[in-house]
Design a protein around this motif. Structure first.
Motif, PDB file in Angstrom:
ATOM      1  N   ARG A  91      -4.698   0.034  -3.334  1.00 33.28           N
ATOM      2  CA  ARG A  91      -3.895   0.335  -4.525  1.00 33.28           C
ATOM      3  C   ARG A  91      -2.822   1.374  -4.213  1.00 33.28           C
ATOM      4  NH1 ARG A  91      -5.968  -1.428  -9.399  1.00 33.28           N
ATOM      5  NH2 ARG A  91      -5.079   0.327 -10.539  1.00 33.28           N
ATOM      6  N   ASN A  92      -3.108   2.276  -3.283  1.00 36.10           N
ATOM      7  CA  ASN A  92      -2.110   3.288  -2.912  1.00 36.10           C
ATOM      8  C   ASN A  92      -0.905   2.685  -2.190  1.00 36.10           C
ATOM      9  OD1 ASN A  92      -3.704   5.254  -4.044  1.00 36.10           O
ATOM     10  ND2 ASN A  92      -4.441   6.104  -2.108  1.00 36.10           N
ATOM     11  N   THR A  93      -1.068   1.482  -1.616  1.00 36.18           N
ATOM     12  CA  THR A  93       0.087   0.848  -0.975  1.00 36.18           C
ATOM     13  C   THR A  93       1.140   0.449  -2.007  1.00 36.18           C
ATOM     14  OG1 THR A  93      -0.790  -1.439  -1.089  1.00 36.18           O
ATOM     15  CG2 THR A  93      -1.400  -0.102   0.841  1.00 36.18           C
ATOM     16  N   ARG A  94       0.757   0.363  -3.263  1.00 35.41           N
ATOM     17  CA  ARG A  94       1.685  -0.072  -4.304  1.00 35.41           C
ATOM     18  C   ARG A  94       2.535   1.060  -4.853  1.00 35.41           C
ATOM     19  NH1 ARG A  94      -3.368  -2.961  -7.329  1.00 35.41           N
ATOM     20  NH2 ARG A  94      -4.062  -4.209  -5.523  1.00 35.41           N
ATOM     21  N   THR A  95       2.207   2.287  -4.477  1.00 36.67           N
ATOM     22  CA  THR A  95       2.953   3.436  -4.996  1.00 36.67           C
ATOM     23  C   THR A  95       3.557   4.298  -3.891  1.00 36.67           C
ATOM     24  OG1 THR A  95       0.897   4.732  -5.111  1.00 36.67           O
ATOM     25  CG2 THR A  95       1.563   3.541  -7.097  1.00 36.67           C
ATOM     26  N   HIS A  96       3.342   3.949  -2.634  1.00 39.06           N
ATOM     27  CA  HIS A  96       3.885   4.752  -1.537  1.00 39.06           C
ATOM     28  C   HIS A  96       5.410   4.647  -1.539  1.00 39.06           C
ATOM     29  CE1 HIS A  96       4.781   6.123   2.539  1.00 39.06           C
ATOM     30  NE2 HIS A  96       3.557   6.652   2.574  1.00 39.06           N
ATOM     31  N   PRO A  97       6.113   5.766  -1.386  1.00 42.15           N
ATOM     32  CA  PRO A  97       7.586   5.744  -1.483  1.00 42.15           C
ATOM     33  C   PRO A  97       8.282   4.907  -0.414  1.00 42.15           C
ATOM     34  CG  PRO A  97       6.791   7.883  -0.707  1.00 42.15           C
ATOM     35  CD  PRO A  97       5.605   7.134  -1.182  1.00 42.15           C
ATOM     36  N   ASP A  98       7.640   4.695   0.727  1.00 42.15           N
ATOM     37  CA  ASP A  98       8.272   3.906   1.792  1.00 42.15           C
ATOM     38  C   ASP A  98       7.967   2.411   1.691  1.00 42.15           C
ATOM     39  OD1 ASP A  98       9.521   6.050   3.001  1.00 42.15           O
ATOM     40  OD2 ASP A  98       7.813   6.505   4.293  1.00 42.15           O
ATOM     41  N   ILE A  99       7.102   2.035   0.752  1.00 44.16           N
ATOM     42  CA  ILE A  99       6.677   0.635   0.641  1.00 44.16           C
ATOM     43  C   ILE A  99       7.364  -0.023  -0.547  1.00 44.16           C
ATOM     44  CG2 ILE A  99       4.728  -0.926   0.319  1.00 44.16           C
ATOM     45  CD1 ILE A  99       2.952   1.109   1.671  1.00 44.16           C
TER      46      ILE A  99
ATOM     47  N   ALA B 291      -9.102   0.235  11.999  1.00 41.10           N
ATOM     48  CA  ALA B 291      -8.701  -1.007  12.674  1.00 41.10           C
ATOM     49  C   ALA B 291      -8.636  -2.160  11.673  1.00 41.10           C
ATOM     50  CB  ALA B 291      -9.670  -1.330  13.805  1.00 41.10           C
ATOM     51  N   ALA B 292      -9.622  -2.214  10.782  1.00 42.20           N
ATOM     52  CA  ALA B 292      -9.632  -3.275   9.771  1.00 42.20           C
ATOM     53  C   ALA B 292      -8.468  -3.118   8.807  1.00 42.20           C
ATOM     54  CB  ALA B 292     -10.956  -3.253   9.015  1.00 42.20           C
ATOM     55  N   ALA B 293      -8.150  -1.881   8.441  1.00 43.57           N
ATOM     56  CA  ALA B 293      -7.048  -1.639   7.508  1.00 43.57           C
ATOM     57  C   ALA B 293      -5.705  -2.019   8.122  1.00 43.57           C
ATOM     58  CB  ALA B 293      -7.044  -0.180   7.077  1.00 43.57           C
ATOM     59  N   LYS B 294      -5.494  -1.655   9.381  1.00 46.14           N
ATOM     60  CA  LYS B 294      -4.230  -2.002  10.039  1.00 46.14           C
ATOM     61  C   LYS B 294      -4.052  -3.513  10.112  1.00 46.14           C
ATOM     62  CE  LYS B 294      -3.597   2.045  13.063  1.00 46.14           C
ATOM     63  NZ  LYS B 294      -3.540   2.484  14.495  1.00 46.14           N
ATOM     64  N   ALA B 295      -5.096  -4.210  10.514  1.00 41.72           N
ATOM     65  CA  ALA B 295      -5.001  -5.661  10.657  1.00 41.72           C
ATOM     66  C   ALA B 295      -4.804  -6.339   9.303  1.00 41.72           C
ATOM     67  CB  ALA B 295      -6.240  -6.205  11.344  1.00 41.72           C
ATOM     68  N   SER B 296      -5.448  -5.809   8.271  1.00 43.19           N
ATOM     69  CA  SER B 296      -5.421  -6.454   6.961  1.00 43.19           C
ATOM     70  C   SER B 296      -4.185  -6.116   6.139  1.00 43.19           C
ATOM     71  CB  SER B 296      -6.670  -6.071   6.161  1.00 43.19           C
ATOM     72  OG  SER B 296      -7.844  -6.425   6.846  1.00 43.19           O
ATOM     73  N   LEU B 297      -3.603  -4.945   6.344  1.00 46.84           N
ATOM     74  CA  LEU B 297      -2.523  -4.491   5.473  1.00 46.84           C
ATOM     75  C   LEU B 297      -1.138  -4.497   6.108  1.00 46.84           C
ATOM     76  CD1 LEU B 297      -4.249  -1.448   3.712  1.00 46.84           C
ATOM     77  CD2 LEU B 297      -4.104  -3.823   2.929  1.00 46.84           C
ATOM     78  N   SER B 298      -1.051  -4.370   7.435  1.00 41.58           N
ATOM     79  CA  SER B 298       0.275  -4.207   8.057  1.00 41.58           C
ATOM     80  C   SER B 298       1.172  -5.416   7.835  1.00 41.58           C
ATOM     81  CB  SER B 298       0.122  -3.932   9.555  1.00 41.58           C
ATOM     82  OG  SER B 298      -0.534  -5.010  10.208  1.00 41.58           O
ATOM     83  N   GLY B 299       0.591  -6.602   7.702  1.00 38.97           N
ATOM     84  CA  GLY B 299       1.403  -7.781   7.441  1.00 38.97           C
ATOM     85  C   GLY B 299       1.621  -8.054   5.969  1.00 38.97           C
ATOM     86  N   ARG B 300       0.901  -7.364   5.108  1.00 35.59           N
ATOM     87  CA  ARG B 300       1.013  -7.606   3.670  1.00 35.59           C
ATOM     88  C   ARG B 300       2.029  -6.693   2.991  1.00 35.59           C
ATOM     89  NH1 ARG B 300      -4.692  -9.199   4.074  1.00 35.59           N
ATOM     90  NH2 ARG B 300      -4.981 -11.137   2.885  1.00 35.59           N
TER      91      ARG B 300
ATOM     92  N   CYS C 274      13.504   2.438   6.564  1.00 36.81           N
ATOM     93  CA  CYS C 274      12.342   3.329   6.496  1.00 36.81           C
ATOM     94  C   CYS C 274      12.164   4.104   7.799  1.00 36.81           C
ATOM     95  CB  CYS C 274      11.091   2.524   6.181  1.00 36.81           C
ATOM     96  SG  CYS C 274       9.546   3.442   6.324  1.00 36.81           S
ATOM     97  N   GLY C 275      12.337   3.435   8.942  1.00 40.58           N
ATOM     98  CA  GLY C 275      12.211   4.109  10.224  1.00 40.58           C
ATOM     99  C   GLY C 275      10.787   4.292  10.707  1.00 40.58           C
ATOM    100  N   ARG C 276       9.819   3.722   9.999  1.00 41.14           N
ATOM    101  CA  ARG C 276       8.428   3.807  10.407  1.00 41.14           C
ATOM    102  C   ARG C 276       7.843   2.408  10.461  1.00 41.14           C
ATOM    103  NH1 ARG C 276       5.546   7.689   6.292  1.00 41.14           N
ATOM    104  NH2 ARG C 276       3.969   7.786   7.924  1.00 41.14           N
ATOM    105  N   THR C 277       6.776   2.265  11.214  1.00 41.32           N
ATOM    106  CA  THR C 277       6.129   0.955  11.310  1.00 41.32           C
ATOM    107  C   THR C 277       5.096   0.819  10.201  1.00 41.32           C
ATOM    108  OG1 THR C 277       4.329   1.703  12.747  1.00 41.32           O
ATOM    109  CG2 THR C 277       6.410   1.027  13.810  1.00 41.32           C
ATOM    110  N   PRO C 278       4.753  -0.421   9.830  1.00 43.82           N
ATOM    111  CA  PRO C 278       3.693  -0.604   8.836  1.00 43.82           C
ATOM    112  C   PRO C 278       2.374   0.029   9.269  1.00 43.82           C
ATOM    113  CG  PRO C 278       4.917  -2.647   9.142  1.00 43.82           C
ATOM    114  CD  PRO C 278       5.400  -1.698  10.195  1.00 43.82           C
TER     115      PRO C 278
ATOM    116  N   LEU D 130      -1.956   6.350   4.937  1.00 50.40           N
ATOM    117  CA  LEU D 130      -2.692   6.084   3.709  1.00 50.40           C
ATOM    118  C   LEU D 130      -4.196   6.126   3.948  1.00 50.40           C
ATOM    119  CD1 LEU D 130      -0.501   3.172   2.320  1.00 50.40           C
ATOM    120  CD2 LEU D 130      -0.784   5.421   1.267  1.00 50.40           C
ATOM    121  N   TYR D 131      -4.630   5.612   5.090  1.00 53.38           N
ATOM    122  CA  TYR D 131      -6.050   5.598   5.419  1.00 53.38           C
ATOM    123  C   TYR D 131      -6.587   7.030   5.541  1.00 53.38           C
ATOM    124  CZ  TYR D 131     -10.391   4.374   7.851  1.00 53.38           C
ATOM    125  OH  TYR D 131     -11.705   4.237   8.216  1.00 53.38           O
ATOM    126  N   VAL D 132      -5.856   7.868   6.235  1.00 50.52           N
ATOM    127  CA  VAL D 132      -6.275   9.275   6.383  1.00 50.52           C
ATOM    128  C   VAL D 132      -6.309   9.961   5.024  1.00 50.52           C
ATOM    129  CG1 VAL D 132      -5.582  11.515   7.328  1.00 50.52           C
ATOM    130  CG2 VAL D 132      -5.496   9.465   8.771  1.00 50.52           C
ATOM    131  N   GLY D 133      -5.361   9.615   4.150  1.00 47.53           N
ATOM    132  CA  GLY D 133      -5.337  10.210   2.822  1.00 47.53           C
ATOM    133  C   GLY D 133      -6.572   9.881   1.994  1.00 47.53           C
TER     134      GLY D 133
END
Length: 300
Positions: free
Chosen positions: A206-214, A249-258, A265-269, A276-279
């Protein structure tokens, strides 16, 4: 960490009672319907439930640039035309004619991605409840026929083109993301994990929907995939599902393409998913320790 396997069979619609009621009323009233909302908000699941409850045929077609009028309507079998000519018996119905002849529901996903000429065929069928096919003739819709289209409002492809003509012929049902509690229930229906960890995974998504870079965040499907992948990855590594590194690892694989980042932005997914995961789950074990408590050389 894991519980009993989720039961197989139809997946129930979670937290969509109001939308289901409006959809049912619209179809009973003979209206066509537009379901508008982000991907992963239960549009097709909702329609399948309503169709099953009414026991009417359900025909689904994916909207894309390759959905031509011929693929939507149907065609004569070229091999049989040579021997029998253009007779109705050798015409192979496409999804539109199948729904019209059976009085069923035609569900078109990603409506705003179909070519304009195909959209015009749909608009004609919606308005006239019949179409005329060259060499086949007039095909009238049986009672019960209706078109239900789905469209992602955040997808700019073709939205201006379809808006006026389509909205004038449909009842619109807006479907936004469900609540956090509902999304946890949806994840639990597909992958049984420890409730507190599951809640954190849903929070992460859910936090991916409010991140300023997304620009566009992930749907609940991202949370489902994280839990499933973490369960299997934990087994392969011989550790628990809630292991910090397994989860990342699961979060990167599941979310980076979504997720879709803003231009420039200058950053990678993967970098943003890690942030976000650390947060949600905290820093990598070992890095969160107080440096002042480090033992001096020779004490270890």
């Amino acid at each position: 960490m894991t519980g009993p396997e989720p039961s197989s069979g139809p997946v129930p619609v979670v937290e969509r009672a109001a939308e289901a009621e409006i959809l049912e009323a619209a179809l009973l009233g003979g209206a066509h319907v537009l379901l508008e909302g982000p991907p992963g908000t239960g549009k097709s699941t909702l329609l399948r439930q309503v169709a099953a409850g009414r026991r009417i045929p359900f025909v689904m077609v994916e909207g894309n640039a390759e959905l031509t009028p011929a693929r939507l309507i149907g065609h004569f079998d070229p091999a049989l035309v040579l021997s029998k000519g253009y007779v109705s018996e050798i015409f192979e119905d496409g999804p539109l004619l199948e729904a019209m002849r059976t009085g069923g529901l035609l569900y078109v996903e990603e409506l705003n991605r179909i070519p304009e000429e195909t959209l015009n065929v749909l608009l004609t069928a919606m308005s006239e409840l019949e179409i005329t096919v060259p060499r086949l003739g007039r095909v009238a819709a049986e009672p019960g026929f209706a078109l239900v289209a789905a469209m992602n409002p955040f997808d700019a492809v073709g939205t201006a083109r379809v808006s006026g003509a389509l909205y004038d012929r449909t009842c619109r049902i807006s479907m936004d993301y469900q609540s956090a509690e509902a999304e946890q229930q949806i994840v639990d229906l597909r992958s049984r994990v420890e409730p507190a960890w599951r809640a954190s995974v849903v929070t992460l998504v859910r936090n991916t929907r409010t991140h300023p870079d997304i620009r566009f965040g992930s749907s609940v499907r991202g949370a489902i995939d994280i839990t499933r992948l973490a369960v299997e990855l934990g087994r392969l590594r011989g550790t628990s599902t809630d292991d910090w590194h397994v989860g990342l690892a699961a979060a990167k694989a599941s979310l980076s393409g979504r997720i879709r980042l803003h231009d420039g932005c200058g950053r990678t997914p993967e970098e943003i998913v890690t942030e976000l995961y650390v947060g949600v789950f905290g820093a990598e074990p070992g890095e969160a320790d107080d440096p002042g408590e480090e033992a001096t050389p020779g004490e270890r």
